[in-house]
Design a protein around this motif. Structure first.
Motif, PDB file in Angstrom:
ATOM      1  N   GLU A  94     -45.358  39.903 -13.929  1.00  0.00           N
ATOM      2  CA  GLU A  94     -44.653  40.787 -15.170  1.00  0.00           C
ATOM      3  C   GLU A  94     -45.438  42.130 -15.121  1.00  0.00           C
ATOM      4  N   GLN A  95     -46.791  42.339 -15.218  1.00  0.00           N
ATOM      5  CA  GLN A  95     -47.464  43.822 -15.160  1.00  0.00           C
ATOM      6  C   GLN A  95     -47.349  44.229 -16.442  1.00  0.00           C
ATOM      7  N   ASN A  96     -47.304  43.611 -17.840  1.00  0.00           N
ATOM      8  CA  ASN A  96     -47.225  44.356 -18.684  1.00  0.00           C
ATOM      9  C   ASN A  96     -48.663  45.256 -19.253  1.00  0.00           C
ATOM     10  N   VAL A 115     -51.779  46.974 -17.324  1.00  0.00           N
ATOM     11  CA  VAL A 115     -52.252  47.440 -15.851  1.00  0.00           C
ATOM     12  C   VAL A 115     -53.574  48.256 -16.123  1.00  0.00           C
ATOM     13  N   LEU A 116     -54.268  48.605 -14.872  1.00  0.00           N
ATOM     14  CA  LEU A 116     -55.308  49.705 -15.013  1.00  0.00           C
ATOM     15  C   LEU A 116     -54.627  50.856 -14.710  1.00  0.00           C
ATOM     16  N   LYS A 117     -55.515  51.668 -15.731  1.00  0.00           N
ATOM     17  CA  LYS A 117     -54.996  53.335 -15.658  1.00  0.00           C
ATOM     18  C   LYS A 117     -56.213  54.201 -15.505  1.00  0.00           C
ATOM     19  N   GLU A 118     -55.882  55.333 -14.884  1.00  0.00           N
ATOM     20  CA  GLU A 118     -56.924  56.308 -14.384  1.00  0.00           C
ATOM     21  C   GLU A 118     -58.078  55.804 -13.521  1.00  0.00           C
ATOM     22  N   ARG A 119     -59.258  56.370 -13.474  1.00  0.00           N
ATOM     23  CA  ARG A 119     -60.085  55.969 -12.250  1.00  0.00           C
ATOM     24  C   ARG A 119     -61.645  56.022 -12.909  1.00  0.00           C
ATOM     25  N   GLY A 141     -47.962  49.954 -19.409  1.00  0.00           N
ATOM     26  CA  GLY A 141     -47.452  50.824 -18.205  1.00  0.00           C
ATOM     27  C   GLY A 141     -47.452  52.282 -18.654  1.00  0.00           C
ATOM     28  N   ALA A 142     -46.394  52.516 -19.579  1.00  0.00           N
ATOM     29  CA  ALA A 142     -46.331  53.947 -19.923  1.00  0.00           C
ATOM     30  C   ALA A 142     -46.562  54.148 -21.323  1.00  0.00           C
ATOM     31  N   GLU A 200     -45.725  51.960 -23.636  1.00  0.00           N
ATOM     32  CA  GLU A 200     -44.809  51.463 -24.465  1.00  0.00           C
ATOM     33  C   GLU A 200     -45.345  50.000 -24.834  1.00  0.00           C
TER      34      GLU A 200
END
Lengths: 774, 156
Positions: A186-188, A190-194, A203-204, A206
């Motif tokens: 489902e990927q509710n 996730v990893l963001k940035e670095r 994700g966004a 939400e």
């Protein structure tokens, strides 16, 4: 690891299936391919880890399971330190977990992991059961050389109905990200940035949208992912664990109730590979709020001068006993009782009320055990080896969510055919065969050649549909998993809460063994099913109705019939936790205890009887259904048997309702065919009264195919009226391409949908009227 | 002009697994729109059979994908060794002092933006820069300021 990873077709010159190595100087043998971290765990040596989890694939992200290894593959380099979670054992390998280089490596990793951590353990929910705390104490350096400014990240980010995220506590082990990816697909999260700015997030930004968010709070080894319901509620050393079984649906996931004093503060998974594979859904995990809900019935009620008024148990039970024996009486419900209570109700009906007018099927489900229609039974774990699965107009996600997790894994390697008017397998590849309900039997028959060719086929069905569909399923010859509409539908059927069955699947009229245990003659004529009982009540043939843990006004597919029946029947007794729509019509209301408030056994969808504990007391004025039945039986001069009658050698078949809880005919243009399909957070059992589930409660949801909705002026979120059978119901549009065009789907057990008849017109609520209504 | 679906599908076909085309597709979309729009995220996810969250995750990892509409005039100044020694920092400081817009910022009216980038491999033109993604140099501070203000001829 006990399983042998080299099972299967063997290559001609297969290497030995085990390898020998040493751990801290002692020799051991492991199956080839065993990871060092598993090997070390198995021999009882301590090893710290964060990213490793037995139910997830290895990733090697946290670097804290460092061990020293020396042996043939690394011989030329001498001893090195490496991650135990990504390195398998080799023949002749020497593993040292406590050597100086291993200790130093772990110390340094832990020092780095704490660089940006806020060290807010005193106010962190995880404190006391936190791996970061524990491993830092056991293996860490004790102090930090880091003098620079910590990177500040978000605190207490609200991730939707159940989850809270403290990004600054996160150590980026990625257990949650991998769970979403590998287990749920489902990927509710996730990893963001670095780099050093990397964070976990949705994700966004939400809210978390899935049904399985809570498992993340147990996977998280630190205090980054916590839940709203448990936040600041307790410390792990304050809580008392009580093992039990979830009764939110028919799967029966194992769980541990955590109590602080007399209150439930949280529910945790209790891994049972054969049932739940270790997971819980959010309804199971968070749906304990009803135990303390204000609307819980805490005293019996008796109708006097047209009003339901508080009464003593003696008054209520003698009124019930008098009313139920004044003329022909029938019993509805039982699918939410324990196995023991179902047996008691069955005996009370046969001997106390002298009737076989008994039926647990107050909804769409026609039978519970495959044997009841002459089919063979599948095991839940059969899904792990099936090559062909038919999902027959059934949604495991909405009806038994944790089963859907297993099915998603199956769908990765096997063919899953998703047959019916609504798309039901959403997060995995499947073969979608869309068809109207009245075409199901024909479509099932068309699958016969494919099923004949399959090695290990399986059918998942919720038992909705008439005898013709059952016959078509039987012709496939595959084992069957029946997803139950009520948590203990299986136990109710086995106890004979059906018009043609006695306990142990003895047929009515052939129950000598049952009569022997109960010590009395039984009524010999088969009774009427739920529709028959309601019809009899509506036409004045019944004097009294005893409804146990059921709300036919919401759950029975023909709500109009249920309505007429309850209006017409002279005497109505309702036994429930809440003053449901049905209970409001009663002459006597008997307040019962909930699933976590009484002990006994509950049978899951494969008939496995699992013990449940009494974790909390419940309202002081309420009694367990079993106790109520015992006292009512005494008032009716029946002594309830202590033991269950023996099972029949050949199970008697149950007669399926002709209508099968289904309505005929689709529609087009202005008229649409109406489908009632289960939704996890709809319904009037406990979910409607549970403050924890309030944010996700489904009410008035109208699912439509986007095709043609523009013409009707219906966009997502629009307020609409549904008109049918002289009734109008208000709802909100949700466009769903998985719905067959020409049909509209309402949530089963949601109030009002079962009053509309088979066809409806959908019209937009005029904007002005919408404002006025508010 | 949004992402051209035909070009996108051709790119997907070049890889053994659709997911491999993710960066390429995002780049194509940015070239078409000037930035990666929320609609692009949805479209790309659907084209590749991924979730929007997955695309978002990858997108946020790379700093050269724009998440907001670009300014009309865009200056990217190299700050690597050669350019720094030839006065790149001084130019950036001058622009900030005169306009209030520092590195990584956009003018409030959206007319121009200033960014710093790593070596553009044009040390012989130090201090070198990209004007609207086109290589130029050497840059001087008066010229930089004038052109950011839209005076002295916008590059194409």
């Amino acid at each position: 690891m006990s399983s042998n990873p080299s099972a299967g077709p063997q290559a001609p010159a297969a290497p030995p299936s085990t390898v020998s190595c040493t751990i801290d100087g002692k020799p051991y043998t492991f199956p080839r391919g065993t990871l060092i971290v598993d090997a070390v765990r198995q021999v009882g040596r301590p090893i710290p880890y964060y990213c490793y989890h037995p139910r997830l694939e290895p990733v090697g992200a946290c670097r804290v399971c460092m061990v020293q290894v020396e042996g043939p593959p690394v011989a030329t380099r001498g001893p090195i330190v490496t991650t135990g979670c990504t390195t398998p054992v080799f023949e002749g390998l020497k593993i040292e977990t406590m050597s100086d280089p291993a200790k130093l490596a772990r110390q340094q990793v832990l020092e780095f992991l704490l660089i940006n951590h806020p060290l807010d353990c005193p106010v962190c929910d995880k404190g006391g059961e936190c791996d970061l705390q524990d491993f830092t104490l056991a293996y860490g350096p004790g102090k930090s050389q880091f003098a620079e400014q910590k990177i500040l990240r978000h605190k207490a980010e609200d991730l939707g109905p159940f989850l809270v995220l403290d990004q600054e506590r996160c150590i980026l082990c990625q257990r949650c990200v991998r769970y979403e990816n590998e287990v749920l697909h489902e990927q509710n999260l996730v990893l963001k940035e670095r780099g050093d700015r990397t964070v976990i997030d949705t994700g966004a930004g939400e809210p978390y949208a899935g049904y399985f968010s809570g498992n993340n709070t147990e996977l998280c080894p630190v205090g980054a992912l916590t839940s709203h319901t448990y936040r600041f509620k307790a410390r792990p050393w304050d809580v008392r664990p009580v093992p039990s079984v979830c009764q939110g649906c028919s799967l029966g996931c194992n769980l541990t109730v955590n109590l602080r004093g007399p209150k439930i503060v949280r529910l945790l998974w209790r891994e049972n590979q054969a049932v739940d594979a270790g997971w819980l859904c959010d309804r199971g995990r968070y749906g304990f709020g009803h135990t303390l809900a204000e609307q819980r019935l805490a005293t019996p009620l008796v109708r006097r001068d047209g009003e339901l008024r508080a009464a003593t148990w003696e008054e209520a039970l003698s009124a019930a006993a008098a009313g139920l024996t004044a003329g022909p009486a029938a019993v509805l419900g039982g699918g939410r009782l324990t196995d023991e209570e179902s047996l008691a109700l069955s005996q009370l009906a046969r001997l106390g009320l002298r009737t076989n007018d008994v039926d647990w099927r107050v909804g769409y489900q026609g039978f519970a055990a495959p044997a009841a229609i002459g089919l063979s039974e599948a095991a839940i774990t059969d899904l792990d080896r099936s090559d062909l699965v038919l999902l027959l107009d059934t949604s495991p996600l909405e009806e038994a969510p944790v089963l859907d997790i297993r099915l998603r894994r199956t769908a990765r390697r096997a063919t899953v055919i998703d047959l019916g008017p609504v798309r039901n397998l959403r997060h995995a590849a499947s073969r979608r065969v869309a068809c109207a309900p009245d075409e199901l039997a024909r479509r099932v028959a068309e699958l016969a050649p494919e099923f004949a060719a399959a090695q290990s086929p399986l059918v998942i069905w919720n038992g909705r549909g008439g005898p013709a569909l059952a016959e078509a399923v039987a012709a496939l010859g595959a084992p069957l998993l029946v997803v139950g509409e009520f948590a203990n539908a299986r136990g109710a059927e086995a106890a004979g809460l059906a018009p043609d069955l006695l306990p142990g699947y003895h047929a009515v009229g052939a129950g000598a063994e049952v009569a022997a245990v109960w010590g009395a003659e039984l009524p010999r004529e088969p009774g009427r099913d739920a529709a028959g009982i309601l019809n009899a009540a509506a036409s004045g043939d019944l004097q009294a109705l005893y409804v146990v843990g059921a709300n036919p006004l919401r759950s029975f597919p023909d709500g109009e019939l249920a309505d007429r029946a309850l209006d017409a029947v002279p005497f109505l007794v309702v036994q429930d936790l809440f003053l449901t729509e049905t209970a409001q019509r009663a002459d006597v209301v008997l307040p019962a205890l909930g699933a976590l408030e009484k002990a006994g056994h509950t049978s899951n969808l494969v008939g496995q009887s699992q013990p449940v504990a009494r974790a909390v007391a419940g309202p002081a004025g309420a009694l367990a259904d079993g106790m109520i039945l015992r006292r009512l039986a005494a008032a009716l001069n029946v002594t309830l048997a202590d033991q269950a009658p023996p099972e029949a050698e050949t199970p008697a078949r149950v007669r399926l309702p002709e209508a099968g809880g289904e309505r005929p005919g689709g529609g087009s243009g202005e008229e649409l065919g109406l489908l009632l399909r289960p939704r996890l957070f709809a319904g009037g059992g406990t979910a409607a009264f549970d403050p924890n589930l309030e944010p996700v409660h489904v009410a008035g949801e109208v699912r439509l195919n986007p095709e043609g909705t523009d013409r009707l002026g219906l966009q997502e979120g629009a307020a609409v009226h549904l008109h049918g059978a002289g009734t109008t119901v208000r709802g909100t549009v949700r466009l769903d391409a998985g719905v067959l065009p020409g049909w509209v789907v309402l949530a089963a057990h949601d109030f009002g949908g079962n009053r509309l008849g088979p066809r409806v017109r959908v019209t937009a609520v005029p904007a002005a009227a919408g404002v006025a209504a508010r | 002009m949004p992402l051209d679906l035909e070009t996108a599908r051709a790119a997907v076909a070049r890889y053994p697994s659709p997911r491999s085309a993710l960066l390429t597709l995002l780049w194509q979309a940015q070239e078409a729109d000037g930035w990666v729009t929320p609609q692009t995220v949805e479209t790309v996810a659907e084209l590749l059979g991924l979730t929007a969250s997955d695309v978002e995750s990858v997108l946020s990892f790379y700093s050269m994908y724009r998440r907001t509409p670009p300014a009309t005039r865009r200056l990217q100044v190299c700050r690597s060794l050669a350019c720094a020694m030839k006065g790149a920092e001084e130019i950036l400081e001058h622009v900030r002092a005169e306009t209030g817009v520092g590195p990584g910022e956009t003018a409030p009216d959206g007319s121009f933006s200033v960014e710093v980038v790593e070596c553009l491999a044009a040390c012989d033109h130090a201090p070198s820069c990209l004007w609207n993604e086109r290589m130029e140099g050497p840059l001087d501070k008066q010229g930089a300021l004038a052109r950011l203000r839209g005076q002295g001829g916008d590059p194409a």
